[in-house]
Design a protein around this motif. Structure first.
Motif, PDB file in Angstrom:
ATOM      1  N   VAL A   1       0.842  -1.201   0.000  1.00 38.40           N
ATOM      2  CA  VAL A   1       0.000   0.000   0.000  1.00 38.40           C
ATOM      3  C   VAL A   1       0.876   1.250   0.000  1.00 38.40           C
ATOM      4  CG1 VAL A   1      -1.650   1.333   1.379  1.00 38.40           C
ATOM      5  CG2 VAL A   1      -1.963  -1.142   1.089  1.00 38.40           C
ATOM      6  N   MET A   2       0.613   2.133  -0.962  1.00 35.98           N
ATOM      7  CA  MET A   2       1.374   3.372  -1.116  1.00 35.98           C
ATOM      8  C   MET A   2       0.402   4.557  -1.131  1.00 35.98           C
ATOM      9  SD  MET A   2       4.500   2.366  -1.139  1.00 35.98           S
ATOM     10  CE  MET A   2       5.585   3.540  -1.934  1.00 35.98           C
ATOM     11  N   PRO A   3       0.918   5.800  -1.094  1.00 35.05           N
ATOM     12  CA  PRO A   3       0.024   6.960  -0.997  1.00 35.05           C
ATOM     13  C   PRO A   3      -1.114   6.984  -2.016  1.00 35.05           C
ATOM     14  CG  PRO A   3       2.284   7.663  -0.701  1.00 35.05           C
ATOM     15  CD  PRO A   3       2.333   6.199  -1.017  1.00 35.05           C
ATOM     16  N   GLN A   4      -0.801   6.690  -3.280  1.00 30.79           N
ATOM     17  CA  GLN A   4      -1.879   6.748  -4.285  1.00 30.79           C
ATOM     18  C   GLN A   4      -2.841   5.564  -4.177  1.00 30.79           C
ATOM     19  OE1 GLN A   4       1.198   7.621  -7.326  1.00 30.79           O
ATOM     20  NE2 GLN A   4      -0.463   8.704  -8.321  1.00 30.79           N
ATOM     21  N   THR A   5      -2.419   4.517  -3.479  1.00 31.54           N
ATOM     22  CA  THR A   5      -3.342   3.410  -3.207  1.00 31.54           C
ATOM     23  C   THR A   5      -4.446   3.927  -2.271  1.00 31.54           C
ATOM     24  OG1 THR A   5      -1.376   1.971  -3.157  1.00 31.54           O
ATOM     25  CG2 THR A   5      -3.471   1.004  -2.463  1.00 31.54           C
ATOM     26  N   ILE A   6      -4.015   4.664  -1.253  1.00 30.47           N
ATOM     27  CA  ILE A   6      -4.957   5.201  -0.270  1.00 30.47           C
ATOM     28  C   ILE A   6      -5.861   6.243  -0.927  1.00 30.47           C
ATOM     29  CG2 ILE A   6      -5.134   6.455   1.926  1.00 30.47           C
ATOM     30  CD1 ILE A   6      -2.243   5.216   2.506  1.00 30.47           C
ATOM     31  N   GLU A   7      -5.237   7.076  -1.772  1.00 32.33           N
ATOM     32  CA  GLU A   7      -6.006   8.075  -2.517  1.00 32.33           C
ATOM     33  C   GLU A   7      -7.103   7.395  -3.342  1.00 32.33           C
ATOM     34  OE1 GLU A   7      -3.280  11.039  -4.336  1.00 32.33           O
ATOM     35  OE2 GLU A   7      -4.653  10.850  -6.043  1.00 32.33           O
ATOM     36  N   ALA A   8      -6.727   6.316  -4.020  1.00 31.96           N
ATOM     37  CA  ALA A   8      -7.678   5.585  -4.864  1.00 31.96           C
ATOM     38  C   ALA A   8      -8.818   5.006  -4.026  1.00 31.96           C
ATOM     39  CB  ALA A   8      -6.966   4.468  -5.626  1.00 31.96           C
ATOM     40  N   ILE A   9      -8.490   4.474  -2.854  1.00 36.59           N
ATOM     41  CA  ILE A   9      -9.520   3.925  -1.964  1.00 36.59           C
ATOM     42  C   ILE A   9     -10.505   5.033  -1.596  1.00 36.59           C
ATOM     43  CG2 ILE A   9      -9.973   2.949   0.340  1.00 36.59           C
ATOM     44  CD1 ILE A   9      -7.174   1.573   0.112  1.00 36.59           C
ATOM     45  N   ASN A  10      -9.950   6.207  -1.267  1.00 31.08           N
ATOM     46  CA  ASN A  10     -10.816   7.326  -0.884  1.00 31.08           C
ATOM     47  C   ASN A  10     -11.712   7.779  -2.034  1.00 31.08           C
ATOM     48  OD1 ASN A  10      -9.827   7.311   1.718  1.00 31.08           O
ATOM     49  ND2 ASN A  10      -8.185   8.773   1.256  1.00 31.08           N
ATOM     50  N   HIS A  11     -11.159   7.830  -3.251  1.00 28.60           N
ATOM     51  CA  HIS A  11     -11.972   8.201  -4.422  1.00 28.60           C
ATOM     52  C   HIS A  11     -13.108   7.212  -4.617  1.00 28.60           C
ATOM     53  CE1 HIS A  11      -9.471  11.417  -5.514  1.00 28.60           C
ATOM     54  NE2 HIS A  11      -8.509  10.741  -6.110  1.00 28.60           N
ATOM     55  N   ALA A  12     -12.780   5.937  -4.544  1.00 32.39           N
ATOM     56  CA  ALA A  12     -13.789   4.896  -4.778  1.00 32.39           C
ATOM     57  C   ALA A  12     -14.881   4.965  -3.712  1.00 32.39           C
ATOM     58  CB  ALA A  12     -13.136   3.520  -4.790  1.00 32.39           C
ATOM     59  N   LYS A  13     -14.455   5.178  -2.467  1.00 26.42           N
ATOM     60  CA  LYS A  13     -15.435   5.269  -1.375  1.00 26.42           C
ATOM     61  C   LYS A  13     -16.335   6.486  -1.566  1.00 26.42           C
ATOM     62  CE  LYS A  13     -13.233   2.671   2.345  1.00 26.42           C
ATOM     63  NZ  LYS A  13     -12.377   2.775   3.557  1.00 26.42           N
ATOM     64  N   ALA A  14     -15.726   7.627  -1.931  1.00 18.41           N
ATOM     65  CA  ALA A  14     -16.509   8.850  -2.141  1.00 18.41           C
ATOM     66  C   ALA A  14     -17.503   8.667  -3.282  1.00 18.41           C
ATOM     67  CB  ALA A  14     -15.577  10.023  -2.421  1.00 18.41           C
ATOM     68  N   ALA A  15     -17.103   7.909  -4.294  1.00 16.96           N
ATOM     69  CA  ALA A  15     -17.984   7.680  -5.442  1.00 16.96           C
ATOM     70  C   ALA A  15     -18.991   6.565  -5.167  1.00 16.96           C
ATOM     71  CB  ALA A  15     -17.148   7.328  -6.674  1.00 16.96           C
TER      72      ALA A  15
ATOM     73  N   HIS B   1       0.854  -9.726   2.860  1.00 12.91           N
ATOM     74  CA  HIS B   1       1.161  -8.447   3.483  1.00 12.91           C
ATOM     75  C   HIS B   1       0.225  -7.349   2.955  1.00 12.91           C
ATOM     76  CE1 HIS B   1       3.300  -5.338   5.546  1.00 12.91           C
ATOM     77  NE2 HIS B   1       3.689  -4.746   4.432  1.00 12.91           N
ATOM     78  N   VAL B   2      -0.055  -7.394   1.641  1.00 14.35           N
ATOM     79  CA  VAL B   2      -0.978  -6.422   1.036  1.00 14.35           C
ATOM     80  C   VAL B   2      -2.356  -6.549   1.688  1.00 14.35           C
ATOM     81  CG1 VAL B   2      -2.164  -5.748  -1.101  1.00 14.35           C
ATOM     82  CG2 VAL B   2       0.264  -6.372  -1.172  1.00 14.35           C
ATOM     83  N   THR B   3      -2.798  -7.794   1.862  1.00 17.63           N
ATOM     84  CA  THR B   3      -4.104  -8.031   2.486  1.00 17.63           C
ATOM     85  C   THR B   3      -4.140  -7.442   3.897  1.00 17.63           C
ATOM     86  OG1 THR B   3      -4.167 -10.100   1.241  1.00 17.63           O
ATOM     87  CG2 THR B   3      -5.848  -9.799   2.922  1.00 17.63           C
ATOM     88  N   GLU B   4      -3.087  -7.685   4.642  1.00 15.33           N
ATOM     89  CA  GLU B   4      -3.002  -7.134   6.016  1.00 15.33           C
ATOM     90  C   GLU B   4      -3.094  -5.614   5.990  1.00 15.33           C
ATOM     91  OE1 GLU B   4       0.642  -8.410   7.929  1.00 15.33           O
ATOM     92  OE2 GLU B   4       0.041 -10.499   7.561  1.00 15.33           O
TER      93      GLU B   4
ATOM     94  N   LEU C   1      -4.369  -3.645   3.694  1.00 15.14           N
ATOM     95  CA  LEU C   1      -5.651  -3.122   3.217  1.00 15.14           C
ATOM     96  C   LEU C   1      -6.761  -3.274   4.249  1.00 15.14           C
ATOM     97  CD1 LEU C   1      -5.632  -4.121  -0.560  1.00 15.14           C
ATOM     98  CD2 LEU C   1      -5.423  -1.825   0.421  1.00 15.14           C
ATOM     99  N   ALA C   2      -6.593  -4.226   5.164  1.00 19.06           N
ATOM    100  CA  ALA C   2      -7.593  -4.430   6.220  1.00 19.06           C
ATOM    101  C   ALA C   2      -7.768  -3.144   7.039  1.00 19.06           C
ATOM    102  CB  ALA C   2      -7.179  -5.587   7.124  1.00 19.06           C
ATOM    103  N   GLU C   3      -6.662  -2.405   7.174  1.00 17.98           N
ATOM    104  CA  GLU C   3      -6.720  -1.129   7.904  1.00 17.98           C
ATOM    105  C   GLU C   3      -7.673  -0.138   7.252  1.00 17.98           C
ATOM    106  OE1 GLU C   3      -3.014   0.890   8.878  1.00 17.98           O
ATOM    107  OE2 GLU C   3      -2.067  -1.094   8.916  1.00 17.98           O
TER     108      GLU C   3
END
Ligand code: GDP
Ligand code: MG
Length: 372
Positions: free
Chosen positions: A166-180, A200-203, A205-207
Motif C-alpha cells: 500500500v502506497m500513498p496513491q493506493t490510499i487516494e484511490a480507496i478514498n476516491h472509490a469510497k466517495a464515489a 502483506h498487502v491483504t493485512e 488493506l484491512a486497515e
C-alpha cells in the motif's frame, strides 16, 4: 451548385466566410467557401449563432444536467447492462500493463487486430459477458469527472503491487472509490515476482476496511500478474460476479443520455468526443446536446474504428458532428426531434455568448492574468 454556401451564409449572418468554414470544420464538414451545404448543417450552424428556432423552449429543456438526472432515474423497461470499470492504484503498480493486456486479449476472432484507436474507453468480452473499461487510469481524470457530476464508474479495480504494498496513491484511490460509492475489487499484481508478498498487502488493506471473504469481510481479492496474463480470467469472473450482485440496469428503449469521457479537436474530423451511453440507445443522425455544444451524431465508431449504427447502455463510442469540443464529464442528451435539440442548443449558445460578453466587459485582474 445552387444550394447555399459559406459565402452566402456569411452575408446573412454578417460573418467572414472564413469563420463559417472554420465552424463547419468543427462540425466535421470539410468545404470551401463555394460548396453548397445541406439543410441539417445550415440549421445547426445557424443555431450556433442563435438563429433559427421559432419556438421558445421551456426552462428545464435547456438544462442538460437536469434532463440527464431525470433520465438516469428512469425505471421503465430496465434491462441488464454491462458494468463500467475504472482501474486505479499507485504509480508503477501495473495499471497500464493490465489495461494493455485486456485490450489485446479478450476480443473475439472477428475483432482480430484489436483496438485501433485510443478513445478513452473500450469493451472486452468474457464468456457471454461484456465489460466496459475506462482507459483513464489517472486519478485526476476520475476526480475531475466526479467533480463535474459524472459518476460513470460502477466498479473500481484497485491495483496493488505485491512487492511494494500500500502506497500513498493506493490510499487516494480507496478514498476516491469510497466517495464515489463504487465497490472495490483488489487486484494484487506482480505476484510473479520473487519478493511478492500478497498476504502483506491483504493485512495492510484491512486497515482501510478492505477485508477478503475468508477473513470475514466482503471485498473480492484476486492475485494476478498483469505482465504475464496470469489469473486475468479470474479477475474478469469476479468483475462479472460483482456486477451481477449490483443488478446494473438501464432502459435501452429511450433516447440516449450519458457522459463525455474525453474530447478533442482532430485535424481531419473536427470536434471528436468519446461518449459513454448510460441510458437509452444512440443512433447515427441523432440530434444531440453535449454540455455547451450541440449538433447531430454525424459518425459513430467503436474503439476498433468500426462504424456503429446504434449504441446501447454502457457502450463507449466516438462521435463527430458537434459544433464545439465538449469537456470530459459533460453530460449529453439526445433529443427526440431536431427542433428541440436546436432550441436547447441555441439556448446554450446564447448562455455561452452572454458568459463571453460578461467576461470581456468585465475585466478583472484574474481574467486579465488568465489571458496573458
Ligand atoms: P502504472 O504506472 O500503474 O500504469 O504501471 P505500469 O503498467 O506502467 O507498470 C510499471 C512497471 O511494472 C512496468 O515496467 C511493467 O512492466 C511492470 N509490471 C506491471 N505488471 C507486472 C507484473 O504483473 N509482473 C511484473 N514482474 N512486472 C509488472
Ligand atoms: Mg500507467
Amino acid at each position: 451548385s445552387d444550394g447555399m454556401n459559406a459565402q452566402d451564409l456569411g452575408k446573412i449572418l454578417h460573418r467572414e466566410p472564413a469563420e463559417i468554414v472554420k465552424k463547419l470544420f468543427m462540425l466535421g464538414v470539410m468545404v470551401n467557401q463555394n460548396q453548397s451545404l445541406d439543410k441539417d448543417t445550415i440549421e445547426i450552424l445557424a443555431a450556433d449563432y442563435g438563429i433559427g428556432a421559432e419556438e421558445k423552449i421551456e426552462e428545464n429543456i435547456s438544462d442538460i444536467d437536469t434532463l440527464y438526472d431525470q433520465e438516469m432515474e428512469n425505471t421503465e423497461h430496465l434491462e441488464n447492462r454491462p458494468p463500467v470499470v475504472t482501474i486505479m492504484g499507485h504509480v508503477d503498480h501495473g495499471k497500464t500493463t493490465l489495461l494493455d493486456h485486456l485490450r489485446h486479449s479478450h476480443i473475439t476472432a472477428g475483432e482480430a487486430g484489436g483496438i485501433t484507436q485510443a478513445i478513452g474507453a473500450y469493451q472486452v468480452r468474457h464468456s457471454d459477458n461484456v465489460i466496459t473499461f475506462l482507459d483513464t487510469p489517472g486519478h485526476a481524470a476520475f476526480t475531475e469527472m466526479r467533480a463535474r457530476g459524472a459518476n460513470v464508474t460502477d466498479i473500481t479495480i484497485l491495483v496493488v503491487a505485491a512487492d511494494d504494498g500500500v502506497m500513498p496513491q493506493t490510499i487516494e484511490a480507496i478514498n476516491h472509490a469510497k466517495a464515489a460509492g463504487t465497490p472495490i475489487i483488489v487486484a494484487v499484481n506482480k505476484v510473479d515476482k520473487p519478493d511478492a508478498n500478497p498476504a502483506h498487502v491483504t493485512e495492510q488493506l484491512a486497515e482501510y476496511g478492505l477485508i477478503p471473504e475468508d477473513w470475514g469481510g466482503d471485498t473480492i481479492f484476486v492475485n494476478i500478474s498483469a505482465k504475464f496474463g496470469e489469473n486475468i480470467d479470474e479477475l474478469l469472473d469476479m468483475i462479472v460476479l460483482q456486477s451481477e450482485m449490483m443488478e446494473l440496469k438501464a432502459n435501452p428503449d429511450q433516447a440516449a443520455v450519458g457522459s463525455v469521457i474525453e474530447a478533442r479537436l482532430d485535424q481531419g474530423k473536427g470536434s471528436v468526443a468519446t461518449l459513454l451511453v448510460q441510458q437509452g440507445t444512440m443512433h447515427v443522425g441523432d440530434p444531440i446536446v453535449v454540455g455547451h455544444t450541440f449538433g447531430r451524431v454525424r459518425t459513430m465508431t467503436n474503439e476498433r474504428g468500426r462504424d456503429l449504427k446504434k449504441a446501447t447502455p454502457s457502450t463507449p463510442v466516438e462521435i463527430t458532428g458537434l459544433n464545439e469540443v465538449p469537456e470530459a464529464g459533460d453530460h449529453f442528451v439526445v433529443f427526440p426531434d431536431e427542433k428541440s435539440a436546436r432550441a436547447a442548443g441555441e439556448a446554450r449558445a446564447k448562455e455561452a455568448q452572454m458568459e463571453e460578453r460578461r467576461k470581456t466587459n468585465h475585466v478583472t485582474l484574474d481574467n486579465l492574468f488568465d489571458s496573458l
